[in-house]
Write a protein that holds these residues in place. Structure first.
Motif, PDB file in Angstrom:
ATOM      1  N   GLU A   1       0.953  -1.093   0.518  1.00  0.00           N
ATOM      2  CA  GLU A   1      -0.581   0.014  -0.320  1.00  0.00           C
ATOM      3  C   GLU A   1       0.878   1.139   0.520  1.00  0.00           C
ATOM      4  O   GLU A   1       1.985   1.631   0.829  1.00  0.00           O
ATOM      5  CB  GLU A   1      -1.160  -0.067   1.142  1.00  0.00           C
ATOM      6  CG  GLU A   1      -2.335  -0.965   1.226  1.00  0.00           C
ATOM      7  CD  GLU A   1      -2.598  -1.376   2.610  1.00  0.00           C
ATOM      8  OE1 GLU A   1      -2.647  -0.490   3.239  1.00  0.00           O
ATOM      9  OE2 GLU A   1      -3.151  -2.459   2.795  1.00  0.00           O
ATOM     10  N   VAL A   2       0.243   2.381  -0.329  1.00  0.00           N
ATOM     11  CA  VAL A   2       0.606   3.397  -0.743  1.00  0.00           C
ATOM     12  C   VAL A   2       1.379   4.449   0.709  1.00  0.00           C
ATOM     13  O   VAL A   2       0.385   4.066   1.241  1.00  0.00           O
ATOM     14  CB  VAL A   2       0.888   4.972  -1.661  1.00  0.00           C
ATOM     15  CG1 VAL A   2       1.314   6.010  -1.900  1.00  0.00           C
ATOM     16  CG2 VAL A   2       0.810   3.789  -3.293  1.00  0.00           C
TER      17      VAL A   2
ATOM     18  N   GLU B   1      16.384   9.647  -3.569  1.00  0.00           N
ATOM     19  CA  GLU B   1      15.220   9.407  -2.344  1.00  0.00           C
ATOM     20  C   GLU B   1      16.570   8.221  -1.461  1.00  0.00           C
ATOM     21  O   GLU B   1      15.483   7.531  -0.745  1.00  0.00           O
ATOM     22  CB  GLU B   1      14.485   8.203  -3.220  1.00  0.00           C
ATOM     23  CG  GLU B   1      13.013   8.809  -3.670  1.00  0.00           C
ATOM     24  CD  GLU B   1      12.583  10.297  -2.751  1.00  0.00           C
ATOM     25  OE1 GLU B   1      12.255   9.857  -1.945  1.00  0.00           O
ATOM     26  OE2 GLU B   1      12.379  11.211  -3.371  1.00  0.00           O
TER      27      GLU B   1
ATOM     28  N   VAL C   1       6.278   3.353   0.912  1.00  0.00           N
ATOM     29  CA  VAL C   1       5.986   2.906  -0.525  1.00  0.00           C
ATOM     30  C   VAL C   1       5.975   4.185  -1.152  1.00  0.00           C
ATOM     31  O   VAL C   1       4.541   4.474  -0.220  1.00  0.00           O
ATOM     32  CB  VAL C   1       4.789   1.345  -1.110  1.00  0.00           C
ATOM     33  CG1 VAL C   1       4.398   1.362  -1.836  1.00  0.00           C
ATOM     34  CG2 VAL C   1       5.802   0.299  -0.114  1.00  0.00           C
ATOM     35  N   MET C   2       5.866   4.500  -1.942  1.00  0.00           N
ATOM     36  CA  MET C   2       5.770   6.209  -2.311  1.00  0.00           C
ATOM     37  C   MET C   2       4.251   6.142  -3.661  1.00  0.00           C
ATOM     38  O   MET C   2       4.217   6.831  -3.273  1.00  0.00           O
ATOM     39  CB  MET C   2       7.102   6.923  -2.949  1.00  0.00           C
ATOM     40  CG  MET C   2       7.856   6.802  -2.515  1.00  0.00           C
ATOM     41  SD  MET C   2       7.916   7.808  -0.792  1.00  0.00           S
ATOM     42  CE  MET C   2       6.950   9.215  -1.686  1.00  0.00           C
ATOM     43  N   ASN C   3       4.670   4.968  -4.591  1.00  0.00           N
ATOM     44  CA  ASN C   3       3.396   4.766  -5.793  1.00  0.00           C
ATOM     45  C   ASN C   3       3.449   3.444  -6.092  1.00  0.00           C
ATOM     46  O   ASN C   3       5.296   3.238  -5.657  1.00  0.00           O
ATOM     47  CB  ASN C   3       3.455   5.672  -6.776  1.00  0.00           C
ATOM     48  CG  ASN C   3       5.228   5.591  -7.364  1.00  0.00           C
ATOM     49  OD1 ASN C   3       5.874   5.356  -6.617  1.00  0.00           O
ATOM     50  ND2 ASN C   3       5.375   6.672  -8.266  1.00  0.00           N
ATOM     51  N   VAL C   4       2.736   3.415  -6.375  1.00  0.00           N
ATOM     52  CA  VAL C   4       2.521   1.544  -7.083  1.00  0.00           C
ATOM     53  C   VAL C   4       1.443   2.152  -8.429  1.00  0.00           C
ATOM     54  O   VAL C   4       0.522   2.126  -8.241  1.00  0.00           O
ATOM     55  CB  VAL C   4       1.032   0.842  -6.105  1.00  0.00           C
ATOM     56  CG1 VAL C   4       1.142  -0.689  -6.930  1.00  0.00           C
ATOM     57  CG2 VAL C   4       2.601   0.428  -5.042  1.00  0.00           C
ATOM     58  N   GLU C   5       1.814   1.694  -9.859  1.00  0.00           N
ATOM     59  CA  GLU C   5       1.275   1.662 -11.062  1.00  0.00           C
ATOM     60  C   GLU C   5       0.790   0.999 -11.763  1.00  0.00           C
ATOM     61  O   GLU C   5       1.097   0.066 -10.849  1.00  0.00           O
ATOM     62  CB  GLU C   5       3.122   2.461 -12.080  1.00  0.00           C
ATOM     63  CG  GLU C   5       3.528   3.868 -11.286  1.00  0.00           C
ATOM     64  CD  GLU C   5       4.633   3.965 -12.878  1.00  0.00           C
ATOM     65  OE1 GLU C   5       4.256   3.579 -13.492  1.00  0.00           O
ATOM     66  OE2 GLU C   5       5.676   4.517 -12.355  1.00  0.00           O
TER      67      GLU C   5
ATOM     68  N   ILE D   1       6.824  -0.318  -8.527  1.00  0.00           N
ATOM     69  CA  ILE D   1       6.285   0.130  -7.335  1.00  0.00           C
ATOM     70  C   ILE D   1       7.877   1.174  -6.681  1.00  0.00           C
ATOM     71  O   ILE D   1       8.478   0.746  -7.086  1.00  0.00           O
ATOM     72  CB  ILE D   1       7.155  -0.755  -5.970  1.00  0.00           C
ATOM     73  CG1 ILE D   1       5.446  -2.079  -6.594  1.00  0.00           C
ATOM     74  CG2 ILE D   1       6.807  -0.307  -4.940  1.00  0.00           C
ATOM     75  CD1 ILE D   1       5.522  -2.867  -5.803  1.00  0.00           C
ATOM     76  N   GLY D   2       7.350   2.237  -6.870  1.00  0.00           N
ATOM     77  CA  GLY D   2       8.494   3.935  -6.436  1.00  0.00           C
ATOM     78  C   GLY D   2       8.536   3.107  -4.459  1.00  0.00           C
ATOM     79  O   GLY D   2       7.567   3.615  -4.347  1.00  0.00           O
TER      80      GLY D   2
ATOM     81  N   SER E   1      11.362   4.451  -1.338  1.00  0.00           N
ATOM     82  CA  SER E   1      11.728   5.792  -0.549  1.00  0.00           C
ATOM     83  C   SER E   1      12.562   5.326   0.601  1.00  0.00           C
ATOM     84  O   SER E   1      11.681   5.038   1.374  1.00  0.00           O
ATOM     85  CB  SER E   1      10.978   7.259  -0.075  1.00  0.00           C
ATOM     86  OG  SER E   1      11.785   7.864  -0.349  1.00  0.00           O
TER      87      SER E   1
END
Length: 142
Positions: free
Chosen positions: A4-5, A37, A60-64, A69-70, A72
């Motif tokens: 989860e973001v 990051e 978790v910064m983002n999930v496209e 998965i981005g 940091s």
């Protein structure tokens, strides 16, 4: 386990590139920690901060939609551990301040008079140059 973001998770560095590090997350998914990051300061060489096999805590910064998965590392640290960046005073007219420091303050009338004088001189020079090319008054004919 679903990723989860905004959640913080433990992961293991599985690969390092010149633009970041790949981290394996619980559940077998892999995310990327971009080089920007990794740490709060400028990172020239990521190998100075991370090695393959390191255990790291990531946020978790983002999930496209395509599964990327981005992550940091620097935002996963508690606020107390993150160094405070000094705030610089904001001044939008820095160049004006630099220019005016060595010149005494002028009032509006003297600025306007100086501008008009400079403008008249430029116009006269321009007029002389164009008239000689066009064959206007005072131009030589030969």
């Amino acid at each position: 386990m679903s990723i989860e973001v905004g959640s913080k998770v433990q992961g293991k560095v599985t690969g390092i590139t010149n633009f970041g590090a790949f981290v394996e997350l619980p559940g077998g998914s892999t995310g990327l920690v971009h080089i920007s990051e990794v740490a709060d300061n400028y990172v020239k060489d990521i190998n100075e901060h991370l090695k393959v096999g390191d255990e790291v805590e990531v946020k978790v910064m983002n999930v496209e939609a395509d599964g990327k998965i981005g992550l940091s590392i620097r935002k996963a640290k508690p606020q107390a551990e993150r160094p405070e960046r000094p705030q610089r005073p904001r001044n939008n007219n820095r160049s004006n301040d630099r220019n005016n420091n060595h010149r005494p303050k002028e009032d509006f009338e003297s600025k306007m008079a100086r501008f008009l004088k400079d403008s008249d001189e430029r116009l006269a020079t321009l007029k002389r140059a164009t008239e000689s090319k066009r064959g206007g008054r005072g131009a030589r004919r030969g």
